[in-house]
Design an enzyme around this catalytic site. Structure first.
Site, PDB file in Angstrom:
ATOM      1  CD  GLU A   8      -2.749   1.150   0.467  1.00  0.00           C
ATOM      2  OE1 GLU A   8      -2.338   1.305  -0.886  1.00  0.00           O
ATOM      3  OE2 GLU A   8      -4.595   0.919   1.343  1.00  0.00           O
ATOM      4  CG  ASP A   9      -1.285   4.505  -1.418  1.00  0.00           C
ATOM      5  OD1 ASP A   9      -1.846   4.259  -0.993  1.00  0.00           O
ATOM      6  OD2 ASP A   9      -1.727   5.465  -2.228  1.00  0.00           O
ATOM      7  CG  ASP A  27      -5.510   9.688   6.443  1.00  0.00           C
ATOM      8  OD1 ASP A  27      -4.946   9.832   7.083  1.00  0.00           O
ATOM      9  OD2 ASP A  27      -6.641   9.079   5.249  1.00  0.00           O
ATOM     10  CE  LYS A  48      -2.696  11.878   5.269  1.00  0.00           C
ATOM     11  NZ  LYS A  48      -2.722  11.787   4.839  1.00  0.00           N
ATOM     12  CG  ASP A  56      -4.725  10.458  -6.601  1.00  0.00           C
ATOM     13  OD1 ASP A  56      -4.778   9.848  -5.497  1.00  0.00           O
ATOM     14  OD2 ASP A  56      -5.399  10.736  -7.145  1.00  0.00           O
ATOM     15  NE  ARG A  72      -3.003   7.432  -9.158  1.00  0.00           N
ATOM     16  CZ  ARG A  72      -3.754   7.912  -8.656  1.00  0.00           C
ATOM     17  NH1 ARG A  72      -2.254   7.313  -7.501  1.00  0.00           N
ATOM     18  NH2 ARG A  72      -4.988   7.800  -8.188  1.00  0.00           N
TER      19      ARG A  72
HETATM   20  P1  IMP Z   1      -6.879   5.037   4.434  1.00  0.00           P
HETATM   21  O1  IMP Z   1      -8.334   4.306   3.865  1.00  0.00           O
HETATM   22  O2  IMP Z   1      -8.131   5.606   5.345  1.00  0.00           O
HETATM   23  O3  IMP Z   1      -6.060   4.451   5.539  1.00  0.00           O
HETATM   24  O4  IMP Z   1      -6.673   5.632   2.956  1.00  0.00           O
HETATM   25  C1  IMP Z   1      -5.861   4.844   2.302  1.00  0.00           C
HETATM   26  C2  IMP Z   1      -5.855   5.709   0.736  1.00  0.00           C
HETATM   27  O5  IMP Z   1      -5.600   6.814   1.188  1.00  0.00           O
HETATM   28  C3  IMP Z   1      -4.734   5.416   0.763  1.00  0.00           C
HETATM   29  O6  IMP Z   1      -4.058   4.140  -0.369  1.00  0.00           O
HETATM   30  C4  IMP Z   1      -4.509   6.193  -0.502  1.00  0.00           C
HETATM   31  O7  IMP Z   1      -4.890   5.988  -2.128  1.00  0.00           O
HETATM   32  C5  IMP Z   1      -4.513   7.762  -0.327  1.00  0.00           C
HETATM   33  N1  IMP Z   1      -5.024   8.863   0.894  1.00  0.00           N
HETATM   34  C6  IMP Z   1      -4.409   8.490   2.070  1.00  0.00           C
HETATM   35  N2  IMP Z   1      -4.085   9.415   2.234  1.00  0.00           N
HETATM   36  C7  IMP Z   1      -3.021  10.483   1.751  1.00  0.00           C
HETATM   37  C8  IMP Z   1      -2.684  11.508   1.530  1.00  0.00           C
HETATM   38  O8  IMP Z   1      -2.093  11.872   2.273  1.00  0.00           O
HETATM   39  N3  IMP Z   1      -2.565  11.503  -0.139  1.00  0.00           N
HETATM   40  C9  IMP Z   1      -3.061  10.761  -1.331  1.00  0.00           C
HETATM   41  N4  IMP Z   1      -3.547   9.927  -1.173  1.00  0.00           N
HETATM   42  C10 IMP Z   1      -4.183   9.483   0.283  1.00  0.00           C
END
Ligand code: IMP
Length: 183
Positions: free
Chosen positions: A106-107, A110, A139, A167, A173
């Site tokens: 995963e990139d 969050d 994060k 992105d 990207r």
């Molecule tokens: P989560 O499900 O809230 O953990 O979010 C994960 C996905 O949200 C990541 O794979 C990203 O695609 C996107 N994402 C979360 N934070 C960022 C950010 O700071 N910049 C860009 N994309 C983000």
């Protein structure tokens, strides 16, 4: 890293993490994965979570020294700079993973909604034998779930970033460094 701010649609971003620091973090993550998987008899699956993890998975793969298979999936939860809280499977697995050990690439984690939903789906619906989570960025101030993150490249404060796969509405990207929103 270029010093200049960049503009994507209506937002401005300033330089944050240079490319060489990202690569150093990927080197370390790869070493930890290699220590766990080197010499394995099975062929683990490296799961690229499209599109954000393309550069990360590409760099990581070149550093893995055991036989592995690349599979992709596409999930979506973000709109603009905000998590929607709803995780959608936009494109299913490009290959079956039943009975296989899977390393999710995963990139960024969050809220963790995406990774937790994905891990659950791989184990409960797709029949994976084991699932480990590898993320380039975390994060920690936002991630409050109990699911273990097995390999983390770098922890960052809660701010919206772009570049190296990440992105803003599909833009940014292709930028080799990471930039943070300038508010
Ligand atoms: P989560 O499900 O809230 O953990 O979010 C994960 C996905 O949200 C990541 O794979 C990203 O695609 C996107 N994402 C979360 N934070 C960022 C950010 O700071 N910049 C860009 N994309 C983000």
């Amino acid at each position: 890293m270029k010093d200049a701010k960049i503009h994507l649609l209506d937002k401005t971003f300033k330089p944050y993490i240079p490319h060489d620091r990202i690569i150093a973090a990927i080197d370390e993550v790869a070493q930890r994965i290699n220590a766990d998987f080197r010499g394995c008899k099975d062929i683990p699956v490296v799961l690229c979570v499209l599109n954000g993890s393309i550069p990360f998975t590409g760099e990581l793969l070149q550093r893995l020294d055991f036989n592995c298979q690349v599979v992709s999936i596409k999930m979506s939860s973000y709109q603009g700079t905000q998590s929607t809280g709803t995780v959608l499977k936009v494109m299913g697995l490009t290959s079956e993973v039943r009975g296989r050990r899977v390393i999710i690439c995963e990139d960024i984690v969050d809220t963790g909604n995406t990774i937790v939903a994905l891990k659950e789906m791989l184990l409960d619906q797709e029949g994976a034998a084991d699932v480990r989570i590898c993320t380039m960025l975390l994060k920690p101030d936002v991630y409050k779930k109990s699911v273990k993150l097995d390999y983390v490249g770098m922890s960052i404060p809660n701010a919206f970033i772009v570049g190296f796969g990440l992105d803003y509405n599909e833009l940014g990207r292709n930028i080799p460094d990471i930039y943070v929103i300038d508010e």
